[in-house]
Design an enzyme around this catalytic site. Sequence first.
Site, PDB file in Angstrom:
ATOM      1  N   GLY A  38       0.809  -1.055   0.056  1.00  0.00           N
ATOM      2  CA  GLY A  38      -0.167  -0.134  -0.090  1.00  0.00           C
ATOM      3  C   GLY A  38       1.022   1.298   0.083  1.00  0.00           C
ATOM      4  N   ALA A  41       1.027   3.106   3.634  1.00  0.00           N
ATOM      5  CA  ALA A  41       1.858   2.394   4.475  1.00  0.00           C
ATOM      6  C   ALA A  41       3.206   2.355   4.047  1.00  0.00           C
ATOM      7  CB  ALA A  41       1.265   1.120   4.756  1.00  0.00           C
ATOM      8  N   ASN A  42       3.495   2.007   2.905  1.00  0.00           N
ATOM      9  CA  ASN A  42       5.169   1.890   2.533  1.00  0.00           C
ATOM     10  C   ASN A  42       5.930   3.202   2.809  1.00  0.00           C
ATOM     11  OD1 ASN A  42       4.468  -0.654   1.354  1.00  0.00           O
ATOM     12  ND2 ASN A  42       4.335  -0.089  -0.841  1.00  0.00           N
ATOM     13  N   THR A 250       9.088  -2.389  -7.285  1.00  0.00           N
ATOM     14  CA  THR A 250       8.189  -2.213  -6.434  1.00  0.00           C
ATOM     15  C   THR A 250       8.184  -1.397  -5.169  1.00  0.00           C
ATOM     16  OG1 THR A 250       7.308  -4.294  -7.313  1.00  0.00           O
ATOM     17  CG2 THR A 250       6.028  -3.130  -5.566  1.00  0.00           C
ATOM     18  N   GLY A 253       9.064   4.346  -5.656  1.00  0.00           N
ATOM     19  CA  GLY A 253       8.538   5.542  -5.792  1.00  0.00           C
ATOM     20  C   GLY A 253       8.132   5.782  -4.083  1.00  0.00           C
ATOM     21  N   ASP A 254       7.804   4.756  -3.353  1.00  0.00           N
ATOM     22  CA  ASP A 254       7.304   4.962  -2.035  1.00  0.00           C
ATOM     23  C   ASP A 254       8.581   5.161  -1.216  1.00  0.00           C
ATOM     24  OD1 ASP A 254       4.925   4.506  -2.719  1.00  0.00           O
ATOM     25  OD2 ASP A 254       4.788   2.263  -2.286  1.00  0.00           O
ATOM     26  N   LYS A 289      16.411  -5.018  -4.263  1.00  0.00           N
ATOM     27  CA  LYS A 289      16.039  -6.100  -3.409  1.00  0.00           C
ATOM     28  C   LYS A 289      14.530  -6.430  -3.759  1.00  0.00           C
ATOM     29  CE  LYS A 289      18.828  -6.132   0.532  1.00  0.00           C
ATOM     30  NZ  LYS A 289      19.038  -5.478   2.167  1.00  0.00           N
TER      31      LYS A 289
HETATM   32  O1  RIB Z   1       3.835   1.569  -4.738  1.00  0.00           O
HETATM   33  C1  RIB Z   1       3.763   0.023  -4.559  1.00  0.00           C
HETATM   34  C2  RIB Z   1       2.749  -0.437  -3.968  1.00  0.00           C
HETATM   35  O2  RIB Z   1       1.755  -0.176  -4.796  1.00  0.00           O
HETATM   36  C3  RIB Z   1       2.464  -1.809  -3.302  1.00  0.00           C
HETATM   37  O3  RIB Z   1       3.001  -2.253  -2.339  1.00  0.00           O
HETATM   38  C4  RIB Z   1       1.207  -2.134  -3.974  1.00  0.00           C
HETATM   39  O4  RIB Z   1       0.408  -2.576  -2.654  1.00  0.00           O
HETATM   40  C5  RIB Z   1       0.426  -0.859  -4.408  1.00  0.00           C
HETATM   41  O5  RIB Z   1      -0.281  -0.366  -3.611  1.00  0.00           O
HETATM   42 NA    NA Z   2      11.980  -3.353  -4.266  1.00  0.00          NA
END
Ligand code: RIB
Ligand code: NA
Length: 308
Positions: A38, A41-42, A250, A253-254, A289
């Site tokens: 999410g 949360a990330n 993945t 960006g967070d 990772k």
């Molecule tokens: O930005 C990555 C996130 O996007 C993932 O963790 C996934 O849950 C989506 O919300």
């Molecule tokens: Na990653």
Amino acid sequence: MDVVVVGSFMADFFCYCPEFPKPGETVHGSKFQQGFGGKGANQCVMASLLGAKTAMVGRVGTDQYGTNYLDLFHKYSINTDHVKVTEQSNTGIASVTVNDKGQNNIVIVSGANEKLTGEDVEASMDVIGTSKVLLTQLETPTTTTLKALQMAKRQKVTTVLNPAPARPQLDPDFYKLADYFCPNETEAELLVNRPIKSVDDAKAAVPLFLERGCSNVIITLGALGSVYGSKGSPEVIHVPSSVVTAVDSTGAGDAFIGSFAYYLSHHPHLDLREMIRRSSKIASVSVQKPGAQTSFPSREALSADLFA
Ligand code: RIB
Ligand code: NA
């Protein structure tokens, strides 16, 4: 609080495969992994891993994913006073496919995140009004996000909007309420309705966002780094990122946005370029990772000059 995040929780399900399946195709994957995700949360976890005092405003479902998430946040000492467990809703779910190049495709089913209301945000005024930075995204209802930005602005809290996932149209108020408007290239592309394939394309988009009312715009471009510009300054600046081999982008960006919020709250006197350079350095560690949060470095794992 240093950083309050009004945003999403998702349970992530990762499938790694050599190439993305085409429509109608079934492919063999090489690995499966479950994780906490999410965007909200990330970003909150990233900021707290660096040492920010954080709080989250959001909703999870009554299932095990929600319970596990609350446990995790307690472990990180993230304030969850304003995280509600929502009856009759599942915790948000993300199905993530990652190919050999570390690129991903994500389908999210919002579940409980969709139930986060303006009233929930109002009820969390105590943390929003006393935080240095409010950070929000678009994985919760837009009216809720807008409300959070309005409340923060009224209290002179610095606002950061990550307009993700991409939406073709945004209420014009979003631009005016964002002190820092931070899309990635795809989100920016949709919002300005022109292709952004290069640093120059991104540079050209920056003034278009500034004209819409944001004070600062940062467009992240993955391996190409980012570009940024600020109201009242004619210069649009490119900040390159370090060259790394991507295993799984993945959450990169967070990692960037969460780090940026940490710098805004803990190192407000650094210039914007330096905050971006450091945030992008941390994001580039995360792409090496697998997973989202599982790939985020803690403060101890990073070089000390990032905190000087
Ligand atoms: O930005 C990555 C996130 O996007 C993932 O963790 C996934 O849950 C989506 O919300
Ligand atoms: Na990653």
